[in-house]
Write a protein that holds these residues in place. Structure first.
Motif, PDB file in Angstrom:
ATOM      1  N   THR A 185      33.025  44.241  89.058  1.00  0.00           N
ATOM      2  CA  THR A 185      32.944  44.872  90.375  1.00  0.00           C
ATOM      3  C   THR A 185      34.069  45.883  90.531  1.00  0.00           C
ATOM      4  OG1 THR A 185      31.977  42.863  91.313  1.00  0.00           O
ATOM      5  CG2 THR A 185      32.912  44.448  92.865  1.00  0.00           C
ATOM      6  N   ASP A 186      35.271  45.470  90.155  1.00  0.00           N
ATOM      7  CA  ASP A 186      36.436  46.358  90.149  1.00  0.00           C
ATOM      8  C   ASP A 186      36.899  46.511  88.712  1.00  0.00           C
ATOM      9  OD1 ASP A 186      36.628  46.604  93.029  1.00  0.00           O
ATOM     10  OD2 ASP A 186      37.357  44.531  93.027  1.00  0.00           O
ATOM     11  N   MET A 187      36.808  47.729  88.196  1.00  0.00           N
ATOM     12  CA  MET A 187      37.135  47.957  86.789  1.00  0.00           C
ATOM     13  C   MET A 187      38.614  47.658  86.508  1.00  0.00           C
ATOM     14  SD  MET A 187      36.614  51.417  84.472  1.00  0.00           S
ATOM     15  CE  MET A 187      34.913  51.626  85.029  1.00  0.00           C
ATOM     16  N   PRO A 188      38.895  46.788  85.545  1.00  0.00           N
ATOM     17  CA  PRO A 188      40.293  46.472  85.211  1.00  0.00           C
ATOM     18  C   PRO A 188      40.980  47.649  84.522  1.00  0.00           C
ATOM     19  CG  PRO A 188      38.793  45.364  83.710  1.00  0.00           C
ATOM     20  CD  PRO A 188      37.943  45.993  84.759  1.00  0.00           C
ATOM     21  N   ASP A 189      42.301  47.624  84.529  1.00  0.00           N
ATOM     22  CA  ASP A 189      43.085  48.736  83.995  1.00  0.00           C
ATOM     23  C   ASP A 189      42.771  49.005  82.526  1.00  0.00           C
ATOM     24  OD1 ASP A 189      44.258  49.099  86.428  1.00  0.00           O
ATOM     25  OD2 ASP A 189      46.078  47.981  85.959  1.00  0.00           O
ATOM     26  N   GLU A 190      42.583  47.963  81.743  1.00  0.00           N
ATOM     27  CA  GLU A 190      42.331  48.164  80.316  1.00  0.00           C
ATOM     28  C   GLU A 190      41.026  48.924  80.085  1.00  0.00           C
ATOM     29  OE1 GLU A 190      42.273  48.234  76.194  1.00  0.00           O
ATOM     30  OE2 GLU A 190      43.913  48.054  77.642  1.00  0.00           O
ATOM     31  N   LEU A 191      40.009  48.585  80.865  1.00  0.00           N
ATOM     32  CA  LEU A 191      38.736  49.287  80.726  1.00  0.00           C
ATOM     33  C   LEU A 191      38.855  50.732  81.230  1.00  0.00           C
ATOM     34  CD1 LEU A 191      36.039  48.455  79.534  1.00  0.00           C
ATOM     35  CD2 LEU A 191      35.197  47.987  81.826  1.00  0.00           C
ATOM     36  N   LYS A 192      39.650  50.933  82.268  1.00  0.00           N
ATOM     37  CA  LYS A 192      39.900  52.291  82.736  1.00  0.00           C
ATOM     38  C   LYS A 192      40.562  53.124  81.633  1.00  0.00           C
ATOM     39  CE  LYS A 192      40.456  51.151  87.663  1.00  0.00           C
ATOM     40  NZ  LYS A 192      41.438  51.069  88.774  1.00  0.00           N
ATOM     41  N   ARG A 193      41.507  52.486  80.926  1.00  0.00           N
ATOM     42  CA  ARG A 193      42.191  53.191  79.838  1.00  0.00           C
ATOM     43  C   ARG A 193      41.212  53.572  78.738  1.00  0.00           C
ATOM     44  NH1 ARG A 193      43.574  52.633  74.997  1.00  0.00           N
ATOM     45  NH2 ARG A 193      42.742  50.512  74.857  1.00  0.00           N
ATOM     46  N   GLN A 194      40.314  52.643  78.384  1.00  0.00           N
ATOM     47  CA  GLN A 194      39.324  52.917  77.344  1.00  0.00           C
ATOM     48  C   GLN A 194      38.373  54.036  77.769  1.00  0.00           C
ATOM     49  OE1 GLN A 194      37.328  49.388  75.900  1.00  0.00           O
ATOM     50  NE2 GLN A 194      39.185  48.173  76.059  1.00  0.00           N
ATOM     51  N   LYS A 195      37.975  54.018  79.034  1.00  0.00           N
ATOM     52  CA  LYS A 195      37.072  55.056  79.525  1.00  0.00           C
ATOM     53  C   LYS A 195      37.747  56.423  79.467  1.00  0.00           C
ATOM     54  CE  LYS A 195      34.084  56.309  83.417  1.00  0.00           C
ATOM     55  NZ  LYS A 195      33.621  55.937  84.781  1.00  0.00           N
ATOM     56  N   ALA A 196      39.002  56.492  79.874  1.00  0.00           N
ATOM     57  CA  ALA A 196      39.738  57.757  79.832  1.00  0.00           C
ATOM     58  C   ALA A 196      39.899  58.252  78.397  1.00  0.00           C
ATOM     59  CB  ALA A 196      41.105  57.579  80.489  1.00  0.00           C
ATOM     60  N   GLU A 197      40.153  57.326  77.499  1.00  0.00           N
ATOM     61  CA  GLU A 197      40.305  57.695  76.079  1.00  0.00           C
ATOM     62  C   GLU A 197      38.989  58.232  75.521  1.00  0.00           C
ATOM     63  OE1 GLU A 197      41.191  55.308  71.947  1.00  0.00           O
ATOM     64  OE2 GLU A 197      42.412  54.797  73.702  1.00  0.00           O
ATOM     65  N   TYR A 198      37.886  57.612  75.924  1.00  0.00           N
ATOM     66  CA  TYR A 198      36.586  58.064  75.430  1.00  0.00           C
ATOM     67  C   TYR A 198      36.229  59.430  76.020  1.00  0.00           C
ATOM     68  CZ  TYR A 198      31.729  57.796  73.900  1.00  0.00           C
ATOM     69  OH  TYR A 198      30.524  58.049  73.288  1.00  0.00           O
ATOM     70  N   GLU A 199      36.550  59.637  77.291  1.00  0.00           N
ATOM     71  CA  GLU A 199      36.307  60.942  77.914  1.00  0.00           C
ATOM     72  C   GLU A 199      37.111  62.032  77.213  1.00  0.00           C
ATOM     73  OE1 GLU A 199      35.316  59.722  82.549  1.00  0.00           O
ATOM     74  OE2 GLU A 199      37.403  59.897  81.882  1.00  0.00           O
ATOM     75  N   GLN A 200      38.328  61.682  76.816  1.00  0.00           N
ATOM     76  CA  GLN A 200      39.169  62.633  76.089  1.00  0.00           C
ATOM     77  C   GLN A 200      38.553  62.972  74.732  1.00  0.00           C
ATOM     78  OE1 GLN A 200      43.112  61.166  75.334  1.00  0.00           O
ATOM     79  NE2 GLN A 200      43.952  63.183  74.908  1.00  0.00           N
ATOM     80  N   PHE A 201      37.992  61.947  74.067  1.00  0.00           N
ATOM     81  CA  PHE A 201      37.340  62.162  72.775  1.00  0.00           C
ATOM     82  C   PHE A 201      36.121  63.069  72.928  1.00  0.00           C
ATOM     83  CE2 PHE A 201      33.664  60.802  70.199  1.00  0.00           C
ATOM     84  CZ  PHE A 201      34.093  61.232  68.948  1.00  0.00           C
ATOM     85  N   LEU A 202      35.314  62.831  73.954  1.00  0.00           N
ATOM     86  CA  LEU A 202      34.123  63.651  74.176  1.00  0.00           C
ATOM     87  C   LEU A 202      34.503  65.101  74.471  1.00  0.00           C
ATOM     88  CD1 LEU A 202      31.888  61.238  76.311  1.00  0.00           C
ATOM     89  CD2 LEU A 202      31.628  61.820  73.891  1.00  0.00           C
ATOM     90  N   SER A 203      35.580  65.279  75.209  1.00  0.00           N
ATOM     91  CA  SER A 203      36.053  66.630  75.513  1.00  0.00           C
ATOM     92  C   SER A 203      36.498  67.347  74.237  1.00  0.00           C
ATOM     93  CB  SER A 203      37.210  66.566  76.508  1.00  0.00           C
ATOM     94  OG  SER A 203      37.713  67.860  76.767  1.00  0.00           O
ATOM     95  N   TRP A 204      37.217  66.612  73.391  1.00  0.00           N
ATOM     96  CA  TRP A 204      37.655  67.171  72.104  1.00  0.00           C
ATOM     97  C   TRP A 204      36.455  67.549  71.231  1.00  0.00           C
ATOM     98  CZ3 TRP A 204      36.635  64.782  67.368  1.00  0.00           C
ATOM     99  CH2 TRP A 204      37.210  65.380  66.246  1.00  0.00           C
ATOM    100  N   LYS A 205      35.454  66.648  71.229  1.00  0.00           N
ATOM    101  CA  LYS A 205      34.259  66.871  70.419  1.00  0.00           C
ATOM    102  C   LYS A 205      33.513  68.110  70.899  1.00  0.00           C
ATOM    103  CE  LYS A 205      30.129  64.352  68.851  1.00  0.00           C
ATOM    104  NZ  LYS A 205      29.353  63.103  69.018  1.00  0.00           N
ATOM    105  N   GLU A 206      33.418  68.289  72.221  1.00  0.00           N
ATOM    106  CA  GLU A 206      32.708  69.435  72.777  1.00  0.00           C
ATOM    107  C   GLU A 206      33.446  70.733  72.475  1.00  0.00           C
ATOM    108  OE1 GLU A 206      29.799  71.542  74.660  1.00  0.00           O
ATOM    109  OE2 GLU A 206      29.787  69.392  74.189  1.00  0.00           O
ATOM    110  N   ASN A 207      34.764  70.711  72.518  1.00  0.00           N
ATOM    111  CA  ASN A 207      35.559  71.910  72.278  1.00  0.00           C
ATOM    112  C   ASN A 207      35.546  72.354  70.828  1.00  0.00           C
ATOM    113  OD1 ASN A 207      36.304  72.172  74.960  1.00  0.00           O
ATOM    114  ND2 ASN A 207      38.123  70.878  74.724  1.00  0.00           N
ATOM    115  N   ARG A 208      35.163  71.456  69.933  1.00  0.00           N
ATOM    116  CA  ARG A 208      35.109  71.790  68.512  1.00  0.00           C
ATOM    117  C   ARG A 208      33.909  72.667  68.174  1.00  0.00           C
ATOM    118  NH1 ARG A 208      34.762  67.205  64.653  1.00  0.00           N
ATOM    119  NH2 ARG A 208      35.279  68.786  63.124  1.00  0.00           N
ATOM    120  N   ARG A 209      32.912  72.656  69.029  1.00  0.00           N
ATOM    121  CA  ARG A 209      31.665  73.357  68.741  1.00  0.00           C
ATOM    122  C   ARG A 209      31.859  74.886  68.771  1.00  0.00           C
ATOM    123  NH1 ARG A 209      27.136  69.818  72.104  1.00  0.00           N
ATOM    124  NH2 ARG A 209      27.377  67.900  70.912  1.00  0.00           N
TER     125      ARG A 209
END
Length: 369
Positions: free
Chosen positions: A345-369
């Motif tokens: 119901t309330d996302m814990p900090d660790e999951l928030k960290r993982q989500k932010a890390e994954y968003e950063q990866f997707l951004s990096w992947k998109e910028n490589r194109r």
């Protein structure tokens, strides 16, 4: 469980005695005519075609992964007779609770190859099976799905319906606590669950004899008061008979059944695995002679009903499967929230960290194109 109330094959193939149900041999000759299921030629031909479709899809999936077009994949080579025999006994209103190596059964239940490919492409849409009700997502965590199957079975019994639940686990999964707990609850509640142990001889690299000192795996049913049977998992007719009998028993309200399908994983555990590190080529060659498709084909030839152009069939299947894979490859990305937003119901900090890390990866992947 009253012994006299058991179907004949469960009495005759008591797992304590380590007997194994077999109907045809490697040459396609019938070795137990009394146990031959009453299947017409058309049904047998259809079974072979479904097994061939699964094998073709499986081989192509490995190829896609090796090409770098798909992530890690779990091969099904050598276990097709189990999957299709189960699929031919599952009704639309039954439940399928898979592990991760039941490609043919999923296809038989109506799941599309595209959905399977989406799963292995890491797309969240690949586990929902939205167009095929009563199929749970594949379970990568070993044994956890068995509790889900028993819970569904309990609800069926509570509602006094005649549906059945089909669930699968590998030989390695029988060493998990979830396995024993699920069988115990199924026995107590008389849940209409057909448990299948796909004993393909190896839990990744660990052989069965290192994992258990039991005479077989079917015997594990005895402690929980369930009927159990060891079946030649490469014999389509033996597997069909076992599933038909087990399903009728479960539907009648008598409870769960445990089937050990004695087979061999001819491929790797996954495409990340190298089986040459832990088993010998001679062993693989020997089991290759026990191939389920070859055995059924030889039976059909002996009986004189073989009329298939297998090469042409394969080409047709390849075309259909490749079209499904291309569709999956071109599928739109799923919403990122599907991965992270529904655990708490309330996302814990660790999951928030993982989500932010994954968003950063997707951004990096998109910028490589």
């Amino acid at each position: 469980m009253i012994q006299n109330d058991l179907p004949a094959i469960f009495r005759d193939y008591n797992p304590i005695e380590n007997k194994m149900l077999q109907v045809i041999d490697n040459e396609g000759h019938v070795v137990d005519q009394d146990r031959m299921p009453a299947l017409d030629d058309e049904t047998i031909i259809e079974a072979y075609k479904q097994m061939l479709f699964e094998r073709t899809a499986d081989e192509m999936a490995v190829s896609y992964q090796r090409q770098g077009r798909m992530y890690t994949y779990t091969p099904n080579l050598g276990q097709e007779a189990i999957h299709i025999a189960a699929g031919m006994n599952i009704r639309d209103d039954d439940w399928l609770v898979p592990s991760f190596r039941e490609l043919g059964t999923l296809l038989s239940k109506g799941v599309s190859p595209k959905e399977m490919f989406l799963f292995y492409l890491g797309n969240e849409q690949g586990g929902s099976f939205k167009h095929r009700p009563r199929v749970l997502p594949m379970s990568i965590s070993i044994g956890t799905q068995l509790h889900h199957a028993v819970g569904i079975g309990y609800s069926i019994r509570y509602q006094k319906k005649d549906n059945a639940v089909f669930t699968f686990v590998g030989d390695g999964g029988t060493s998990e606590g979830d396995f024993s707990e699920a069988l115990n609850f199924a026995g107590v509640w008389k849940a209409p669950v057909v448990f299948t142990i796909q004993n393909n001889q190896y839990a990744i690299s660990v052989p069965v004899n290192v994992q258990t000192s039991s005479v077989n795996l079917a015997v594990k049913s005895v402690a929980f008061g369930l009927p159990g049977i060891k079946v030649d998992g490469n014999d389509f007719f033996a597997m069909y008979l076992a599933y038909k009998t087990a399903t009728e028993y479960a539907r009648s309200g008598k409870g769960a059944v445990l089937i050990e399908a004695f087979t061999y994983r001819r491929g790797a555990h996954t495409t990340s695995d190298d089986p040459s590190k832990y088993r010998k080529k001679e062993e693989e060659t020997l089991w290759g002679l026990n191939d389920p498709l070859l055995r059924l084909k030889r039976y059909m030839e002996v009986k004189g009903v073989w009329n298939l152009d297998e090469e042409k069939l394969r080409e047709t299947y390849k075309s259909q499967i490749d079209a499904q894979f291309v569709e999956a490859e071109k599928a739109k990305a799923y919403p990122l929230g599907d991965v992270f937003d529904y655990m708490y119901t309330d996302m814990p900090d660790e999951l928030k960290r993982q989500k932010a890390e994954y968003e950063q990866f997707l951004s990096w992947k998109e910028n490589r194109r």
